[in-house]
Design a protein around this motif. Structure first.
Motif, PDB file in Angstrom:
ATOM      1  N   TRP A 146       0.886  -1.138  -0.040  1.00  0.00           N
ATOM      2  CA  TRP A 146      -0.147   0.003   0.090  1.00  0.00           C
ATOM      3  C   TRP A 146       0.839   1.461   0.070  1.00  0.00           C
ATOM      4  CZ3 TRP A 146       0.559   4.013   3.752  1.00  0.00           C
ATOM      5  CH2 TRP A 146       1.044   3.539   4.737  1.00  0.00           C
ATOM      6  N   ILE A 147       2.022   1.270   0.335  1.00  0.00           N
ATOM      7  CA  ILE A 147       2.746   2.422   0.713  1.00  0.00           C
ATOM      8  C   ILE A 147       3.414   2.926  -0.480  1.00  0.00           C
ATOM      9  CG2 ILE A 147       5.219   1.506   1.360  1.00  0.00           C
ATOM     10  CD1 ILE A 147       5.116   3.364   3.795  1.00  0.00           C
ATOM     11  N   ASP A 148       3.299   2.147  -1.631  1.00  0.00           N
ATOM     12  CA  ASP A 148       3.955   2.439  -2.972  1.00  0.00           C
ATOM     13  C   ASP A 148       2.863   2.386  -3.912  1.00  0.00           C
ATOM     14  OD1 ASP A 148       6.157   3.570  -4.237  1.00  0.00           O
ATOM     15  OD2 ASP A 148       6.566   1.603  -5.212  1.00  0.00           O
TER      16      ASP A 148
ATOM     17  N   ALA B 207      -2.940   4.485  13.608  1.00  0.00           N
ATOM     18  CA  ALA B 207      -2.414   3.481  12.622  1.00  0.00           C
ATOM     19  C   ALA B 207      -2.309   4.363  11.185  1.00  0.00           C
ATOM     20  CB  ALA B 207      -3.004   2.505  12.466  1.00  0.00           C
ATOM     21  N   THR B 208      -1.002   4.286  10.581  1.00  0.00           N
ATOM     22  CA  THR B 208      -0.968   4.838   9.116  1.00  0.00           C
ATOM     23  C   THR B 208      -0.986   4.002   8.170  1.00  0.00           C
ATOM     24  OG1 THR B 208       0.392   6.755   9.966  1.00  0.00           O
ATOM     25  CG2 THR B 208       0.691   6.303   7.875  1.00  0.00           C
ATOM     26  N   GLY B 209      -2.006   3.946   7.459  1.00  0.00           N
ATOM     27  CA  GLY B 209      -2.094   2.954   6.181  1.00  0.00           C
ATOM     28  C   GLY B 209      -3.197   3.107   5.356  1.00  0.00           C
TER      29      GLY B 209
ATOM     30  N   MET C  42      -4.518   8.374   6.444  1.00  0.00           N
ATOM     31  CA  MET C  42      -4.416   7.586   5.094  1.00  0.00           C
ATOM     32  C   MET C  42      -3.515   8.239   4.290  1.00  0.00           C
ATOM     33  SD  MET C  42      -8.205   6.926   4.030  1.00  0.00           S
ATOM     34  CE  MET C  42      -9.169   8.618   4.524  1.00  0.00           C
ATOM     35  N   PRO C  43      -3.065   7.833   3.388  1.00  0.00           N
ATOM     36  CA  PRO C  43      -2.068   8.535   2.343  1.00  0.00           C
ATOM     37  C   PRO C  43      -2.958   9.228   1.530  1.00  0.00           C
ATOM     38  CG  PRO C  43      -2.051   6.369   1.795  1.00  0.00           C
ATOM     39  CD  PRO C  43      -2.897   6.274   2.988  1.00  0.00           C
ATOM     40  N   LEU C  44      -2.783  10.506   0.909  1.00  0.00           N
ATOM     41  CA  LEU C  44      -3.669  11.255  -0.155  1.00  0.00           C
ATOM     42  C   LEU C  44      -3.071  10.316  -1.250  1.00  0.00           C
ATOM     43  CD1 LEU C  44      -5.397  13.792  -0.154  1.00  0.00           C
ATOM     44  CD2 LEU C  44      -3.517  14.871  -1.344  1.00  0.00           C
TER      45      LEU C  44
ATOM     46  N   LEU D 202      -5.390  12.850   6.943  1.00  0.00           N
ATOM     47  CA  LEU D 202      -4.657  12.499   5.593  1.00  0.00           C
ATOM     48  C   LEU D 202      -3.269  12.988   5.489  1.00  0.00           C
ATOM     49  CD1 LEU D 202      -7.523  14.130   3.254  1.00  0.00           C
ATOM     50  CD2 LEU D 202      -6.663  11.604   3.281  1.00  0.00           C
ATOM     51  N   ASP D 203      -2.423  12.350   5.110  1.00  0.00           N
ATOM     52  CA  ASP D 203      -1.166  12.412   5.003  1.00  0.00           C
ATOM     53  C   ASP D 203      -0.768  12.981   3.626  1.00  0.00           C
ATOM     54  OD1 ASP D 203       1.796  12.431   4.639  1.00  0.00           O
ATOM     55  OD2 ASP D 203       1.798  11.224   6.365  1.00  0.00           O
ATOM     56  N   CYS D 204      -0.534  13.938   3.252  1.00  0.00           N
ATOM     57  CA  CYS D 204      -0.377  14.670   1.902  1.00  0.00           C
ATOM     58  C   CYS D 204       1.176  14.583   1.245  1.00  0.00           C
ATOM     59  CB  CYS D 204      -0.764  15.932   1.817  1.00  0.00           C
ATOM     60  SG  CYS D 204      -2.511  16.217   2.488  1.00  0.00           S
TER      61      CYS D 204
HETATM   62  C1  LIG Z   1       2.029   7.196   4.189  1.00  0.00           C
HETATM   63  C2  LIG Z   1       3.140   8.450   3.849  1.00  0.00           C
HETATM   64  O1  LIG Z   1       3.182   8.670   2.585  1.00  0.00           O
HETATM   65  C3  LIG Z   1       4.200   8.195   4.369  1.00  0.00           C
HETATM   66  O2  LIG Z   1       4.928   6.868   3.664  1.00  0.00           O
HETATM   67  C4  LIG Z   1       4.670   7.832   5.675  1.00  0.00           C
HETATM   68  C5  LIG Z   1       4.258   9.201   6.722  1.00  0.00           C
HETATM   69  O3  LIG Z   1       4.513  10.354   6.272  1.00  0.00           O
HETATM   70  C6  LIG Z   1       3.864   9.069   7.890  1.00  0.00           C
HETATM   71  O4  LIG Z   1       3.825   7.939   8.655  1.00  0.00           O
HETATM   72  O5  LIG Z   1       3.304  10.067   8.519  1.00  0.00           O
END
Ligand SMILES: C[C@H](O)[C@H](O)CC(=O)C(=O)O
Ligand SMILES: [Mg+2]
Length: 397
Positions: A32-34, A163-165, A181-183, A216-218
């Motif tokens: 998911w991270i890529d 949690a980040t994901g 969540m990643p944007l 949201l992580d941008c």
């Molecule tokens: C998910 C984000 O793009 C990055 O990989 C991790 C991050 O910035 C964070 O955990 O905060």
């Protein structure tokens, strides 16, 4: 006269390791991270689908080992790979070998000021951070105490995690207090991309219900105008914070964004910022509500103590980015760090895997979104290096 009750530092060594761990972007295909995450490079269509395509994982992990005269070894991992090995072995090691491991202030000062003409941020401070963390690990092991005890002791009985994901709904089922969540779409994908970003948030809000934190992580991908429009549209879906929306160099933009976002929504940043001076800019220019230094990138624990005190005096929270045990031992000791991040390293991400898997042995993980302080009660940072992994020492002396 320096206190000499501890064995002196005999040797500093630096290694590289590939495959996840501290360089957590160095994952296999299908993770998911890529997967189409908005980045500053997404303005180029050929670098939009994968961050590995533009080289997010070129560095790999740096492992620093510091051996004392009695054979005790402290170690740490961070991002930095081979170029950081050069900096550690050929430049920084001289400020440690033959010294008392308790002199972390003087050692930090000499590492920072001797590299200032080519350092100050980025890779050089990653390398300094790795050495600093290995030194704290060594100090804890020599004194038979966990690092959190050396930092003043736990101020609460347990850590709580968000949690980040890509699947906050699964994170909720696993007991986390929120999901970041990643944007997925940046400004180059236009209004369609903005609509898709909001639709994803809306879907997730439906799945997790009204009270679960959603963020949201941008990842530095936006400009102030886009970030403002995103924040305004996200407000009705209860976005708790908008993270690292613009370039870390644009302090003025962050200050503007913080003025623009709806009341109650938080602006967070700092994972690509370093040292007390960088964080002072974020604080004095009123750029954000929560500072997110990465312990392995901001200057290590020695510098984080100063960043945290500055933040506290400004009434701001410090919730470190990732950093695994290096974050846990710090967060448990600070009132202005009331919760911690857990980066989901499972590709799904449908399971809790240790954040720096597979590089550390004994790395604690949250159970039901929590970790007891007692899980950190081992000397140093309480983990060992997985020596079954192939390590390379390119600049051995
Ligand atoms: C998910 C984000 O793009 C990055 O990989 C991790 C991050 O910035 C964070 O955990 O905060
Ligand atoms: Mg982030």
């Amino acid at each position: 006269m320096a206190y000499t009750g501890l064995p002196r530092i005999k040797h500093v060594r630096a290694f590289t390791v590939r495959g996840g761990g501290a360089d957590y972007h160095d994952q296999g295909a299908g993770h998911w991270i890529d997967d189409h995450i908005a980045t500053p490079m997404a303005r180029y269509p050929e670098y939009r689908q994968s961050r590995q395509s533009f080289g997010i994982n070129v560095l790999g992990t740096l492992v620093v080992e510091i051996e004392a005269e009695d054979g005790t070894i402290g170690f740490a991992v961070t991002t930095g790979g081979e170029p950081a090995c050069f900096i550690v072995e050929r430049h920084l090691a001289r400020f440690l070998e033959g010294r008392n491991p308790a002199e972390y202030e003087k050692i930090w000062d000499q590492m920072y000021f001797s590299t200032q003409y080519y350092g100050r941020k980025g890779l050089v401070v990653n390398a300094i951070s790795g050495v600093d963390l290995a030194l704290w690990d060594l100090l804890g092991k020599l004194r038979g105490e966990p690092v959190h005890a050396l930092l003043g002791g736990a101020v609460r009985d347990e850590l709580q995690f968000y949690a980040t994901g890509s699947r906050p709904d699964l994170a909720k089922d696993m007991g986390f207090i929120g999901g970041k969540m990643p944007l997925h779409h940046g400004p180059a994908e236009g209004i369609e991309g903005l609509r898709k970003n909001i639709a994803e948030l809306a879907t997730m809000r439906e799945r997790v219900g009204p009270d679960f934190w959603l963020m949201l992580d941008c990842w530095m991908a936006l400009d102030v105008d886009y970030a403002t429009r995103l924040a305004l549209a996200a407000h009705e879906h209860g976005l708790k914070w908008i993270e690292e929306a613009i370039s870390p160099d644009d302090y003025w933009g962050y200050a503007e964004l913080k003025r623009n976002v709806p009341r109650g929504m938080l602006v967070t940043t700092g994972e690509h910022e370093a040292t007390r001076w960088g964080f002072r800019m974020l604080l004095e220019m009123d750029c954000c509500d929560i500072l997110q230094p990465d312990v392995g990138w901001c200057g290590g624990v020695t510098e984080l103590l100063k960043i945290s005190a500055l933040a506290d005096a400004h009434g701001k929270l410090v919730v470190p980015h990732g950093s695994s045990v290096y974050s846990y031992h710090f967060v448990i000791t600070r009132h202005n760090s009331p919760f911690a991040e857990f980066l989901m390293m499972h590709p799904g991400p449908s399971e809790v895997l240790p954040m720096f898997h597979p590089q550390l042995i004994g790395e604690p993980v949250p159970v039901n979104g929590r970790l007891r302080a007692s899980a950190l009660d081992k000397p140093g940072f309480g983990v060992e290096l997985n020596r079954d992994l192939p390590m390379h020492r390119p600049y051995a002396r």
